[in-house]
Design a protein around this motif. Structure first.
Motif, PDB file in Angstrom:
ATOM      1  N   VAL A 270      46.674  28.934   3.221  1.00  0.00           N
ATOM      2  CA  VAL A 270      45.379  29.574   3.037  1.00  0.00           C
ATOM      3  C   VAL A 270      44.268  28.587   3.396  1.00  0.00           C
ATOM      4  N   ARG A 271      43.321  29.021   4.174  1.00  0.00           N
ATOM      5  CA  ARG A 271      42.146  28.216   4.500  1.00  0.00           C
ATOM      6  C   ARG A 271      40.991  28.649   3.597  1.00  0.00           C
ATOM      7  N   VAL A 272      40.320  27.633   3.019  1.00  0.00           N
ATOM      8  CA  VAL A 272      39.260  27.921   2.050  1.00  0.00           C
ATOM      9  C   VAL A 272      37.983  27.220   2.498  1.00  0.00           C
ATOM     10  N   ARG A 273      36.890  27.918   2.397  1.00  0.00           N
ATOM     11  CA  ARG A 273      35.564  27.347   2.620  1.00  0.00           C
ATOM     12  C   ARG A 273      34.669  27.720   1.430  1.00  0.00           C
ATOM     13  N   VAL A 274      33.840  26.743   1.059  1.00  0.00           N
ATOM     14  CA  VAL A 274      32.929  26.963  -0.068  1.00  0.00           C
ATOM     15  C   VAL A 274      31.504  26.825   0.450  1.00  0.00           C
ATOM     16  N   PHE A 275      30.664  27.814   0.130  1.00  0.00           N
ATOM     17  CA  PHE A 275      29.263  27.830   0.555  1.00  0.00           C
ATOM     18  C   PHE A 275      28.378  27.812  -0.687  1.00  0.00           C
ATOM     19  N   ASP A 276      27.197  27.174  -0.524  1.00  0.00           N
ATOM     20  CA  ASP A 276      26.247  27.206  -1.637  1.00  0.00           C
ATOM     21  C   ASP A 276      25.382  28.444  -1.528  1.00  0.00           C
ATOM     22  N   ALA A 277      24.418  28.539  -2.408  1.00  0.00           N
ATOM     23  CA  ALA A 277      23.586  29.741  -2.455  1.00  0.00           C
ATOM     24  C   ALA A 277      22.740  29.907  -1.211  1.00  0.00           C
ATOM     25  N   ASN A 278      22.518  28.823  -0.440  1.00  0.00           N
ATOM     26  CA  ASN A 278      21.743  28.922   0.796  1.00  0.00           C
ATOM     27  C   ASN A 278      22.599  29.200   2.026  1.00  0.00           C
ATOM     28  N   GLY A 279      23.907  29.346   1.821  1.00  0.00           N
ATOM     29  CA  GLY A 279      24.795  29.613   2.940  1.00  0.00           C
ATOM     30  C   GLY A 279      25.258  28.394   3.665  1.00  0.00           C
ATOM     31  N   GLN A 280      25.017  27.199   3.051  1.00  0.00           N
ATOM     32  CA  GLN A 280      25.477  25.970   3.689  1.00  0.00           C
ATOM     33  C   GLN A 280      26.887  25.657   3.249  1.00  0.00           C
ATOM     34  N   LEU A 281      27.732  25.191   4.200  1.00  0.00           N
ATOM     35  CA  LEU A 281      29.111  24.818   3.921  1.00  0.00           C
ATOM     36  C   LEU A 281      29.126  23.513   3.143  1.00  0.00           C
ATOM     37  N   VAL A 282      29.803  23.531   1.989  1.00  0.00           N
ATOM     38  CA  VAL A 282      29.831  22.330   1.155  1.00  0.00           C
ATOM     39  C   VAL A 282      31.226  21.761   1.018  1.00  0.00           C
ATOM     40  N   ALA A 283      32.273  22.549   1.282  1.00  0.00           N
ATOM     41  CA  ALA A 283      33.656  22.052   1.183  1.00  0.00           C
ATOM     42  C   ALA A 283      34.565  22.999   1.946  1.00  0.00           C
ATOM     43  N   ALA A 284      35.707  22.442   2.462  1.00  0.00           N
ATOM     44  CA  ALA A 284      36.663  23.259   3.218  1.00  0.00           C
ATOM     45  C   ALA A 284      38.019  22.596   3.194  1.00  0.00           C
ATOM     46  N   THR A 285      39.073  23.378   3.457  1.00  0.00           N
ATOM     47  CA  THR A 285      40.428  22.839   3.488  1.00  0.00           C
ATOM     48  C   THR A 285      40.721  22.165   4.809  1.00  0.00           C
ATOM     49  N   GLU A 286      39.955  22.434   5.877  1.00  0.00           N
ATOM     50  CA  GLU A 286      40.183  21.849   7.189  1.00  0.00           C
ATOM     51  C   GLU A 286      39.105  20.807   7.450  1.00  0.00           C
ATOM     52  N   PRO A 287      39.471  19.512   7.315  1.00  0.00           N
ATOM     53  CA  PRO A 287      38.428  18.477   7.522  1.00  0.00           C
ATOM     54  C   PRO A 287      37.844  18.533   8.909  1.00  0.00           C
ATOM     55  N   GLU A 288      38.661  18.869   9.937  1.00  0.00           N
ATOM     56  CA  GLU A 288      38.121  18.832  11.287  1.00  0.00           C
ATOM     57  C   GLU A 288      37.085  19.931  11.514  1.00  0.00           C
TER      58      GLU A 288
END
Length: 504
Positions: free
Chosen positions: A95-113
């Motif tokens: 599973v690939r996971v991405r986390v966004f903040d309230a402004n829609g900016q990416l703050v964390a993900a499972t794929e470093p690249e």
């Protein structure tokens, strides 16, 4: 020919040329293969749906588990622990996971690249998640397998702090479905092979009786009246084969009776015409000048003319009986009265032959419904036949009795008797049991009279029964259905058997 309509027309044109076995085989296989194909497609569709639902539920559970640590990281603005946890998820799961903040900016993900921390992104479903809505979608960009996406809001203290986006490539699901499809196709092929074998057996077992029936019908049409199907079973084809066998037996019996009848008619015509020709030749040579001889010849000519007239009448009545053109005027009749009337009509002839006529009816009998003229004619033919073969000094018995709810009118003589034929000329009663066979005439007797008797009694719903043996006389019985009303004829209490005998 490649268009579906052309294929349908071609199949419709070819189908009538197939044998029954091939048509049955195609019908069995067509239904089985169609059912198997539909069942296979349904199973594959349901299995794929099952995998998708199961995967969706797993992603929902995983998004719920990740929602709390993601909320803590977004509130504390400390994403390192979250990134370490996502790296662990990446190692243990696809599973690939991405986390966004309230402004829609990416703050964390499972794929470093692919991690672009701090950059605003707008993947599908993100804005809906930031509004507190969860979305599910399946996307195929054409460069790889389909991907299942779940975008869920991250909520803390009732406020949307950000969003989680989980993605799972459906290549594994496609592989499982492909593996299942292969296993299903293998199973369908095995079942299809069994279906082909069973269809061949069924088509052969169903078509074999029909082929035998068709072959027998062809031989019957070619004149082989002895052909029989001899098909066992109780289905519709077997019933048709049994009916065919009955028809063939009936035709064979009728052909035998026809040949005997034609032989007898030819013999009678030949003897009468020869006698007439000899009488005419004698008259032409001068017998007309001898009054006694002329009178004797004219008397013989008159007798032979009467015989030919009677023969023509018998042939006409036989044709009426065979074609169902005999008209009946039925009414309630007393059986013993019919016998007494017949005995009275032949009293003079019996006396001339020195033969006694005995009417035997010891008990009142049920009435029968019949045409008095026709039944009287049948009894007269039997009595006349008996008188011809009864030796002088013997008795012809006219008997009336009840048997198994039926009325039996019999004429028995004490003459030389004969052997009734078996297997030919048999007819069946309307209710099933076999009636008497068509008798072969005794020497010197034409046999049309007995043919007429049998036709008359069968026209009344009855049958003719014959019992005879060499040197033991003969007994001919008309078996008629009794009237269901229960009425019986009246007989005097002490009425003895009536015997009519007059010495010459």
């Amino acid at each position: 020919m490649s268009r579906p309509a052309d294929l349908v027309r071609f199949a419709a044109g070819r189908l009538p040329t197939l044998s029954l076995r091939e048509k049955l085989l195609l019908s069995h296989l067509g239904l089985v293969l169609l059912a198997m194909a539909l069942a296979g497609l349904y199973v594959l569709d349901q299995m794929e749906r099952f995998y998708l639902v199961q995967l969706h539920d797993d992603l929902v559970v995983e998004s719920t588990l990740l929602s709390e640590p993601a909320a803590d990281a977004l509130v504390a603005n400390d994403f390192q622990p979250l990134r370490e946890m996502l790296a662990a998820v990446d190692r243990e799961s696809a599973v690939r996971v991405r986390v966004f903040d309230a402004n829609g900016q990416l703050v964390a993900a499972t794929e470093p690249e692919e991690e672009r921390v701090g950059e605003p992104l707008s993947p599908p479903g993100l804005q809906a998640a930031l509004r507190g809505e969860r979305t599910v979608s399946v996307v195929n960009d054409g460069t790889g397998p389909e991907v299942l996406y779940i975008v869920a809001p991250v909520i803390h203290d009732g406020q949307v702090r950000g969003a989680l986006r989980l993605a799972y490539a459906l290549a594994d699901v496609s592989g499982e479905v492909a593996h299942l499809r292969g296993a299903l196709l293998l199973g369908l092929a095995s079942v299809g092979a069994v279906a082909v074998a069973v269809a061949l057996l069924l088509a052969g077992s169903l078509a074999a009786p029909a082929r035998r029936l068709a072959g027998a019908a062809g031989q019957l049409a070619a004149g082989n009246l002895a052909i029989r199907c001899d098909v066992q079973g109780s289905d519709e084809v077997a019933a048709a084969a049994h009916a065919f066998d009955d028809m063939a037996a009936r035709l064979q019996a009728l052909e035998g009776a026809r040949q005997e009848l034609m032989s007898a008619v030819a013999h009678d015509l030949h003897s009468s015409t020869m006698a007439l020709g000899m009488a005419v030749e004698a008259l032409e040579r001068g017998a007309a000048d001898d009054p006694p001889l002329r009178a004797e010849l004219l008397h013989g000519i008159g007798g032979h003319t009467h015989r030919l007239t009677r023969l023509a009448d018998d042939l006409l009545q036989t044709a009426q009986l065979e074609t169902g053109g005999l008209r009946l005027e039925p009414e309630p009749l007393a059986p013993a009265a019919l016998l007494r009337q017949t005995a009275a009509e032949f009293a003079a002839e019996a006396a001339a032959r020195r033969v006694a006529l005995a009417v035997e009816a010891a008990e009142p009998l049920a009435l029968v419904e019949g045409d008095p003229a026709r039944l009287g004619q049948a009894l007269a033919n039997l009595v006349e036949n008996a008188l011809r073969h009864a030796p002088p000094g013997s008795t012809v018995h006219l008997q009336a009795q009840m048997a198994n709810g039926e009325v039996v009118l019999a004429v028995a003589d004490e003459g030389p008797g004969f052997v009734p034929p078996t297997g030919q000329g048999e007819r069946s009663r309307p209710d099933g049991p076999a009636a008497a066979p068509a008798p072969r005439p005794r020497p010197g007797r034409l046999g049309l009279g007995l043919t007429i008797v049998r036709g008359i009694v069968e026209a009344h719903g009855g049958r003719l029964e014959i019992a005879s043996a060499p040197n033991a006389g003969a007994r001919f019985a008309l078996v008629l259905p009794a009237l269901p009303s229960g009425d019986v004829e009246w007989l005097p209490p002490a009425a003895p058997p009536t015997t009519l005998l007059r010495e010459p």
